[in-house]
Write a protein that holds these residues in place. Structure first.
Motif, PDB file in Angstrom:
ATOM      1  N   SER A   1       0.832  -1.204   0.000  1.00 50.08           N
ATOM      2  CA  SER A   1       0.000   0.000   0.000  1.00 50.08           C
ATOM      3  C   SER A   1       0.869   1.259   0.000  1.00 50.08           C
ATOM      4  O   SER A   1       0.482   2.281  -0.555  1.00 50.08           O
ATOM      5  CB  SER A   1      -0.936  -0.004   1.204  1.00 50.08           C
ATOM      6  OG  SER A   1      -0.192  -0.053   2.408  1.00 50.08           O
ATOM      7  N   VAL A   2       2.056   1.188   0.586  1.00 56.02           N
ATOM      8  CA  VAL A   2       2.981   2.326   0.577  1.00 56.02           C
ATOM      9  C   VAL A   2       3.444   2.606  -0.851  1.00 56.02           C
ATOM     10  O   VAL A   2       3.540   3.771  -1.262  1.00 56.02           O
ATOM     11  CB  VAL A   2       4.182   2.044   1.504  1.00 56.02           C
ATOM     12  CG1 VAL A   2       5.222   3.141   1.390  1.00 56.02           C
ATOM     13  CG2 VAL A   2       3.718   1.887   2.939  1.00 56.02           C
ATOM     14  N   ASP A   3       3.709   1.536  -1.617  1.00 52.51           N
ATOM     15  CA  ASP A   3       4.113   1.708  -3.018  1.00 52.51           C
ATOM     16  C   ASP A   3       3.012   2.395  -3.816  1.00 52.51           C
ATOM     17  O   ASP A   3       3.280   3.285  -4.623  1.00 52.51           O
ATOM     18  CB  ASP A   3       4.429   0.353  -3.670  1.00 52.51           C
ATOM     19  CG  ASP A   3       5.623  -0.337  -3.041  1.00 52.51           C
ATOM     20  OD1 ASP A   3       6.516   0.364  -2.522  1.00 52.51           O
ATOM     21  OD2 ASP A   3       5.657  -1.579  -3.072  1.00 52.51           O
ATOM     22  N   ILE A   4       1.773   2.000  -3.584  1.00 57.27           N
ATOM     23  CA  ILE A   4       0.642   2.583  -4.321  1.00 57.27           C
ATOM     24  C   ILE A   4       0.460   4.046  -3.940  1.00 57.27           C
ATOM     25  O   ILE A   4       0.221   4.897  -4.791  1.00 57.27           O
ATOM     26  CB  ILE A   4      -0.640   1.773  -4.076  1.00 57.27           C
ATOM     27  CG1 ILE A   4      -0.475   0.375  -4.673  1.00 57.27           C
ATOM     28  CG2 ILE A   4      -1.853   2.477  -4.674  1.00 57.27           C
ATOM     29  CD1 ILE A   4      -1.573  -0.581  -4.312  1.00 57.27           C
ATOM     30  N   ALA A   5       0.625   4.364  -2.651  1.00 62.44           N
ATOM     31  CA  ALA A   5       0.477   5.752  -2.210  1.00 62.44           C
ATOM     32  C   ALA A   5       1.571   6.648  -2.790  1.00 62.44           C
ATOM     33  O   ALA A   5       1.367   7.854  -2.956  1.00 62.44           O
ATOM     34  CB  ALA A   5       0.500   5.818  -0.684  1.00 62.44           C
ATOM     35  N   ALA A   6       2.720   6.077  -3.121  1.00 63.51           N
ATOM     36  CA  ALA A   6       3.844   6.864  -3.638  1.00 63.51           C
ATOM     37  C   ALA A   6       3.786   7.068  -5.155  1.00 63.51           C
ATOM     38  O   ALA A   6       4.589   7.824  -5.695  1.00 63.51           O
ATOM     39  CB  ALA A   6       5.160   6.186  -3.270  1.00 63.51           C
ATOM     40  N   VAL A   7       2.844   6.437  -5.841  1.00 60.16           N
ATOM     41  CA  VAL A   7       2.765   6.551  -7.300  1.00 60.16           C
ATOM     42  C   VAL A   7       2.420   7.983  -7.695  1.00 60.16           C
ATOM     43  O   VAL A   7       1.515   8.597  -7.149  1.00 60.16           O
ATOM     44  CB  VAL A   7       1.711   5.573  -7.877  1.00 60.16           C
ATOM     45  CG1 VAL A   7       1.445   5.861  -9.343  1.00 60.16           C
ATOM     46  CG2 VAL A   7       2.162   4.152  -7.693  1.00 60.16           C
ATOM     47  N   ARG A   8       3.178   8.516  -8.626  1.00 61.99           N
ATOM     48  CA  ARG A   8       2.935   9.842  -9.189  1.00 61.99           C
ATOM     49  C   ARG A   8       3.099   9.746 -10.695  1.00 61.99           C
ATOM     50  O   ARG A   8       3.993   9.072 -11.188  1.00 61.99           O
ATOM     51  CB  ARG A   8       3.928  10.870  -8.648  1.00 61.99           C
ATOM     52  CG  ARG A   8       3.850  11.085  -7.148  1.00 61.99           C
ATOM     53  CD  ARG A   8       2.563  11.821  -6.772  1.00 61.99           C
ATOM     54  NE  ARG A   8       2.455  11.998  -5.342  1.00 61.99           N
ATOM     55  CZ  ARG A   8       1.764  11.208  -4.529  1.00 61.99           C
ATOM     56  NH1 ARG A   8       1.129  10.162  -5.013  1.00 61.99           N
ATOM     57  NH2 ARG A   8       1.693  11.449  -3.246  1.00 61.99           N
ATOM     58  N   PHE A   9       2.241  10.455 -11.423  1.00 65.24           N
ATOM     59  CA  PHE A   9       2.291  10.451 -12.876  1.00 65.24           C
ATOM     60  C   PHE A   9       2.689  11.833 -13.382  1.00 65.24           C
ATOM     61  O   PHE A   9       2.380  12.849 -12.755  1.00 65.24           O
ATOM     62  CB  PHE A   9       0.928  10.080 -13.468  1.00 65.24           C
ATOM     63  CG  PHE A   9       0.423   8.739 -13.026  1.00 65.24           C
ATOM     64  CD1 PHE A   9       1.012   7.581 -13.481  1.00 65.24           C
ATOM     65  CD2 PHE A   9      -0.637   8.637 -12.149  1.00 65.24           C
ATOM     66  CE1 PHE A   9       0.549   6.340 -13.079  1.00 65.24           C
ATOM     67  CE2 PHE A   9      -1.106   7.409 -11.740  1.00 65.24           C
ATOM     68  CZ  PHE A   9      -0.517   6.258 -12.204  1.00 65.24           C
ATOM     69  N   ASP A  10       3.363  11.860 -14.533  1.00 70.88           N
ATOM     70  CA  ASP A  10       3.639  13.140 -15.180  1.00 70.88           C
ATOM     71  C   ASP A  10       2.327  13.718 -15.688  1.00 70.88           C
ATOM     72  O   ASP A  10       1.459  12.978 -16.164  1.00 70.88           O
ATOM     73  CB  ASP A  10       4.583  12.951 -16.378  1.00 70.88           C
ATOM     74  CG  ASP A  10       5.985  12.580 -15.949  1.00 70.88           C
ATOM     75  OD1 ASP A  10       6.387  12.951 -14.833  1.00 70.88           O
ATOM     76  OD2 ASP A  10       6.683  11.914 -16.736  1.00 70.88           O
ATOM     77  N   GLN A  11       2.187  15.021 -15.573  1.00 67.35           N
ATOM     78  CA  GLN A  11       0.977  15.638 -16.090  1.00 67.35           C
ATOM     79  C   GLN A  11       1.152  15.938 -17.569  1.00 67.35           C
ATOM     80  O   GLN A  11       2.217  16.349 -18.013  1.00 67.35           O
ATOM     81  CB  GLN A  11       0.654  16.909 -15.324  1.00 67.35           C
ATOM     82  CG  GLN A  11       0.216  16.621 -13.905  1.00 67.35           C
ATOM     83  CD  GLN A  11      -0.298  17.852 -13.200  1.00 67.35           C
ATOM     84  OE1 GLN A  11      -0.074  18.966 -13.629  1.00 67.35           O
ATOM     85  NE2 GLN A  11      -1.003  17.632 -12.112  1.00 67.35           N
ATOM     86  N   ALA A  12       0.090  15.693 -18.291  1.00 60.88           N
ATOM     87  CA  ALA A  12       0.070  15.968 -19.725  1.00 60.88           C
ATOM     88  C   ALA A  12      -0.925  17.095 -19.968  1.00 60.88           C
ATOM     89  O   ALA A  12      -1.496  17.652 -19.026  1.00 60.88           O
ATOM     90  CB  ALA A  12      -0.312  14.705 -20.491  1.00 60.88           C
ATOM     91  N   PHE A  13      -1.179  17.386 -21.217  1.00 63.59           N
ATOM     92  CA  PHE A  13      -2.035  18.513 -21.578  1.00 63.59           C
ATOM     93  C   PHE A  13      -3.410  18.450 -20.912  1.00 63.59           C
ATOM     94  O   PHE A  13      -3.878  19.429 -20.362  1.00 63.59           O
ATOM     95  CB  PHE A  13      -2.178  18.594 -23.099  1.00 63.59           C
ATOM     96  CG  PHE A  13      -3.080  19.691 -23.561  1.00 63.59           C
ATOM     97  CD1 PHE A  13      -2.773  21.015 -23.305  1.00 63.59           C
ATOM     98  CD2 PHE A  13      -4.247  19.405 -24.231  1.00 63.59           C
ATOM     99  CE1 PHE A  13      -3.612  22.035 -23.718  1.00 63.59           C
ATOM    100  CE2 PHE A  13      -5.089  20.413 -24.653  1.00 63.59           C
ATOM    101  CZ  PHE A  13      -4.762  21.731 -24.396  1.00 63.59           C
ATOM    102  N   ARG A  14      -4.053  17.290 -20.932  1.00 65.10           N
ATOM    103  CA  ARG A  14      -5.406  17.195 -20.381  1.00 65.10           C
ATOM    104  C   ARG A  14      -5.495  16.117 -19.309  1.00 65.10           C
ATOM    105  O   ARG A  14      -6.467  15.386 -19.228  1.00 65.10           O
ATOM    106  CB  ARG A  14      -6.392  16.909 -21.509  1.00 65.10           C
ATOM    107  CG  ARG A  14      -6.458  18.071 -22.484  1.00 65.10           C
ATOM    108  CD  ARG A  14      -7.473  17.842 -23.536  1.00 65.10           C
ATOM    109  NE  ARG A  14      -8.801  17.887 -22.957  1.00 65.10           N
ATOM    110  CZ  ARG A  14      -9.894  17.632 -23.616  1.00 65.10           C
ATOM    111  NH1 ARG A  14      -9.827  17.312 -24.870  1.00 65.10           N
ATOM    112  NH2 ARG A  14     -11.058  17.682 -23.032  1.00 65.10           N
TER     113      ARG A  14
END
Length: 111
Positions: free
Chosen positions: A48-61
């Motif tokens: 669950s710690v791994d899932i909480a740490a997930v971040r994605f790059d933001q794209a246009f929309r």
């Protein structure tokens, strides 16, 4: 010709001021948000710690779809592996005790 020179001078001064303002902090305005690289799931078992740490790059929309798809695929595989392991362990426990509990040992698909 004078008008063109005046417009050019205003543009140069405006560009210089805009550059200077972006290099200094503005009182009452929050610092800009820095862009960091994506943080995806590590290989192997997921916590669950791994899932909480997930971040994605933001794209246009929104977010980069390929990154989100990769994480969802990895989570789906991990959940399927865990379900199979739970089913195997429950069946093994039922064999040892000689009792079968209804609803255990089978993975029901819920939609």
């Amino acid at each position: 010709m004078i008008i063109i020179g005046a417009v050019a001078a205003v543009l140069v001064v405006g560009a210089g001021l805009a550059w200077a303002i972006t290099r200094t902090g503005v009182p009452g305005v929050a610092d800009p948000v820095a862009t960091h690289g994506a943080v995806t799931l590590p290989p192997g078992p997921v916590t669950s710690v791994d899932i909480a740490a997930v971040r994605f790059d933001q794209a246009f929309r929104g977010y980069r779809m390929s990154q989100v798809d990769d994480v969802l695929e990895l989570l789906g595989t991990e959940l399927a592996d865990r379900d199979a392991e739970i089913t195997r362990l429950r069946a093994e426990a039922d064999r040892r005790t000689g009792t079968a509990v209804p609803g255990r040992g089978e993975h029901d698909e819920r939609g």
